[in-house]
Design a protein around this motif. Structure first.
Motif, short mmCIF file in Angstrom:
data_model
loop_
_atom_site.label_atom_id
_atom_site.label_comp_id
_atom_site.label_asym_id
_atom_site.label_seq_id
_atom_site.Cartn_x
_atom_site.Cartn_y
_atom_site.Cartn_z
N ASP A 36 0.83 -1.20 0.00
CA ASP A 36 0.00 0.00 0.00
C ASP A 36 0.87 1.26 0.00
O ASP A 36 1.82 1.36 0.77
CB ASP A 36 -0.90 0.01 1.23
CG ASP A 36 -1.77 1.25 1.30
OD1 ASP A 36 -2.82 1.26 0.65
OD2 ASP A 36 -1.37 2.20 1.99
N GLN A 37 0.51 2.20 -0.89
CA GLN A 37 1.24 3.47 -0.97
C GLN A 37 0.30 4.67 -0.88
O GLN A 37 0.77 5.81 -0.96
CB GLN A 37 2.03 3.54 -2.28
CG GLN A 37 3.11 2.49 -2.44
CD GLN A 37 4.30 2.70 -1.53
OE1 GLN A 37 4.45 3.76 -0.91
NE2 GLN A 37 5.16 1.70 -1.41
N VAL A 38 -0.99 4.42 -0.72
CA VAL A 38 -1.95 5.52 -0.78
C VAL A 38 -2.70 5.74 0.54
O VAL A 38 -3.35 6.77 0.71
CB VAL A 38 -2.98 5.30 -1.92
CG1 VAL A 38 -2.28 5.31 -3.27
CG2 VAL A 38 -3.74 3.99 -1.72
N SER A 39 -2.60 4.80 1.47
CA SER A 39 -3.29 4.93 2.75
C SER A 39 -2.26 5.24 3.84
O SER A 39 -1.08 4.92 3.69
CB SER A 39 -4.02 3.63 3.12
OG SER A 39 -4.72 3.10 2.02
N ASP A 40 -2.71 5.84 4.91
CA ASP A 40 -1.84 6.11 6.06
C ASP A 40 -2.21 5.11 7.15
O ASP A 40 -2.92 5.43 8.10
CB ASP A 40 -2.03 7.55 6.53
CG ASP A 40 -1.05 7.93 7.64
OD1 ASP A 40 -0.06 7.19 7.83
OD2 ASP A 40 -1.28 8.94 8.31
N ILE A 41 -1.72 3.87 7.00
CA ILE A 41 -2.12 2.78 7.88
C ILE A 41 -1.20 2.72 9.10
O ILE A 41 0.01 2.50 8.97
CB ILE A 41 -2.09 1.43 7.13
CG1 ILE A 41 -3.05 1.45 5.94
CG2 ILE A 41 -2.43 0.29 8.08
CD1 ILE A 41 -2.99 0.19 5.09
N ALA A 42 -1.78 2.90 10.27
CA ALA A 42 -1.04 2.67 11.51
C ALA A 42 -1.35 1.28 12.06
O ALA A 42 -0.55 0.70 12.80
CB ALA A 42 -1.41 3.73 12.56
N ASP A 43 -2.51 0.74 11.68
CA ASP A 43 -2.94 -0.58 12.13
C ASP A 43 -4.05 -1.02 11.18
O ASP A 43 -5.10 -0.37 11.10
CB ASP A 43 -3.46 -0.49 13.57
CG ASP A 43 -3.61 -1.85 14.24
OD1 ASP A 43 -3.98 -2.81 13.54
OD2 ASP A 43 -3.37 -1.95 15.45
N CYS A 44 -3.80 -2.08 10.42
CA CYS A 44 -4.83 -2.57 9.49
C CYS A 44 -5.73 -3.53 10.26
O CYS A 44 -5.39 -4.69 10.48
CB CYS A 44 -4.19 -3.25 8.29
SG CYS A 44 -5.33 -3.54 6.92
N TYR A 45 -6.88 -3.03 10.67
CA TYR A 45 -7.76 -3.80 11.55
C TYR A 45 -8.42 -4.99 10.86
O TYR A 45 -8.70 -6.00 11.51
CB TYR A 45 -8.87 -2.88 12.08
CG TYR A 45 -8.48 -2.00 13.24
CD1 TYR A 45 -7.17 -1.93 13.71
CD2 TYR A 45 -9.44 -1.22 13.90
CE1 TYR A 45 -6.84 -1.13 14.78
CE2 TYR A 45 -9.10 -0.40 14.97
CZ TYR A 45 -7.80 -0.36 15.40
OH TYR A 45 -7.45 0.44 16.47
N ALA A 46 -8.70 -4.87 9.56
CA ALA A 46 -9.48 -5.92 8.90
C ALA A 46 -9.09 -6.04 7.44
O ALA A 46 -8.74 -5.05 6.79
CB ALA A 46 -10.98 -5.63 9.03
N LEU A 47 -9.17 -7.26 6.93
CA LEU A 47 -8.83 -7.59 5.55
C LEU A 47 -9.87 -8.55 5.01
O LEU A 47 -10.31 -9.46 5.70
CB LEU A 47 -7.43 -8.23 5.50
CG LEU A 47 -6.98 -8.83 4.18
CD1 LEU A 47 -6.72 -7.74 3.14
CD2 LEU A 47 -5.69 -9.65 4.39
N ASN A 48 -10.26 -8.35 3.74
CA ASN A 48 -11.17 -9.27 3.08
C ASN A 48 -10.77 -9.38 1.61
O ASN A 48 -11.12 -8.53 0.80
CB ASN A 48 -12.62 -8.81 3.21
CG ASN A 48 -13.62 -9.84 2.69
OD1 ASN A 48 -13.28 -10.68 1.87
ND2 ASN A 48 -14.85 -9.76 3.17
N ALA A 49 -9.98 -10.43 1.30
CA ALA A 49 -9.59 -10.68 -0.09
C ALA A 49 -10.71 -11.46 -0.75
O ALA A 49 -10.69 -12.70 -0.79
CB ALA A 49 -8.27 -11.44 -0.13
N ALA A 50 -11.70 -10.75 -1.26
CA ALA A 50 -12.89 -11.39 -1.82
C ALA A 50 -12.53 -12.26 -3.02
O ALA A 50 -13.04 -13.37 -3.18
CB ALA A 50 -13.91 -10.33 -2.21
N ASN A 51 -11.66 -11.75 -3.89
CA ASN A 51 -11.16 -12.50 -5.04
C ASN A 51 -9.92 -11.79 -5.57
O ASN A 51 -9.48 -10.80 -4.99
CB ASN A 51 -12.24 -12.65 -6.13
CG ASN A 51 -12.81 -11.32 -6.57
OD1 ASN A 51 -12.09 -10.46 -7.08
ND2 ASN A 51 -14.12 -11.13 -6.36
N ASP A 52 -9.36 -12.28 -6.66
CA ASP A 52 -8.11 -11.70 -7.16
C ASP A 52 -8.27 -10.28 -7.68
O ASP A 52 -7.29 -9.56 -7.82
CB ASP A 52 -7.54 -12.60 -8.27
CG ASP A 52 -6.80 -13.80 -7.70
OD1 ASP A 52 -5.66 -13.62 -7.23
OD2 ASP A 52 -7.37 -14.90 -7.71
#
Length: 308
Positions: free
Chosen positions: A179-195
């Motif tokens: 990631d280069q566009v978000s200012d993530i201090a802690d990624c709370y959740a992820l959902n890789a729905a598909n490719d």
């Protein structure tokens, strides 16, 4: 905002495989199968707080593959590392430990292990410390999100692998995206729905991001879900089911994407078990439009379609 009670029924009873074992995690695979990681003894946290990277003695893991009316176990014995996640990776299994340490130049723990279905190790590689979530797509892309220690550094990592908060890897552990566009201090959740559709939710902005178009030409868009501190969500693209967020354990919110860039206020969902009691799961895993709960020796699977 109104409340809705939803009664759950067990999807599977895994008690036949749990004698002498405990659940570490239960996850949904890209193939639709459920993958349960078991260990013969849950490692004790160091100083009561910190998850150890290595085990003080060799332990045995089991990976349980669960589909409707079908179960299969894979035994992975004599392990010294502390693994937390399991996902299918083509015709193999991927085990990942949330923590790994850096000891010096070229010296660090390899916290990803690829095994065959006989429990044999195929290869190992580094995915970084402080991993919050691991999900593998059908094409074998490994998505990893990181909590604050993985972003800012701990366990000897001055330059953390997960500094950007969200990365993608190929099946051999080569980085394909960060990631280069978000200012993530802690990624709370992820959902890789598909490719072609990967969702994430992060602190401190509490925005919901979507990476579309695949890794060749990824496009990232954002919306404000109007929720703080949710640890997971699933979606069919229009409806979103969120964990309730800060201080709202056991409560879930069902929202709609009615307005571009934001979600509706929605309504609360309260789950009950098959006995009509308030349901508090041991583990929960959100993937695509479903959430998988584990409690005791039972697995519960809920889709958004059942809630709307």
């Amino acid at each position: 905002m109104f409340n809705k009670m939803v009664a759950l029924q067990p999807f599977a009873d895994i008690s036949a495989y749990m004698d002498g074992f405990e659940i570490v995690s239960a996850q949904i695979g890209s193939d639709g199968c459920m993958y349960v990681l078991l260990i013969n003894q849950i490692p004790v946290r160091e100083r009561g707080m910190f998850v150890p990277t290595a085990l003080k003695k060799t332990n045995t893991y089991k990976v349980l593959l669960v589909e409707e009316d079908y179960m299969e176990e894979v035994v992975i014995g004599d392990q010294h590392f502390n693994y937390h996640y399991v996902q299918p990776l083509h015709r193999h299994l991927l085990l990942v430990g949330a923590r790994c340490s850096y000891y010096g130049v070229g010296k660090y723990d390899l916290n990803a292990k690829v095994c065959d279905f006989k429990g044999n190790t195929i290869r190992e590689f580094l995915l970084g410390d402080g991993i919050q979530s691991v999900q593998v797509t059908e094409k074998g892309t490994i998505w990893t999100s990181y909590f604050d220690e993985g972003v800012f550094g701990n366990n000897g990592w001055g330059k953390p692998v997960g500094a950007q908060g969200l990365l993608a890897w190929d099946e051999h552990g080569n980085k394909r995206y960060e990631d280069q566009v978000s200012d993530i201090a802690d990624c709370y959740a992820l959902n890789a729905a598909n490719d072609d559709e990967v969702w994430f939710y992060y602190y401190t902005d509490f925005l919901l991001g979507c990476i579309s178009g695949g890794l060749a030409q990824p496009k990232v868009t954002f919306m404000n879900p109007g929720i703080s501190g949710s640890s997971g969500f699933c979606t069919d693209g229009y409806h979103f089911l969120f964990d309730g967020g800060y201080g709202k354990s056991g409560t879930y919110l069902l929202k709609k994407n009615e307005k571009r860039g934001s979600l509706s206020t929605g309504h609360k969902i309260h789950f009950q078990n098959e006995k009509g009691e308030p349901f508090v799961p041991l583990t929960q895993d959100f993937r695509e439009n479903r959430v998988l709960f584990s409690k005791g020796n039972l697995l519960y699977l809920v889709s958004i379609e059942e809630l709307v």
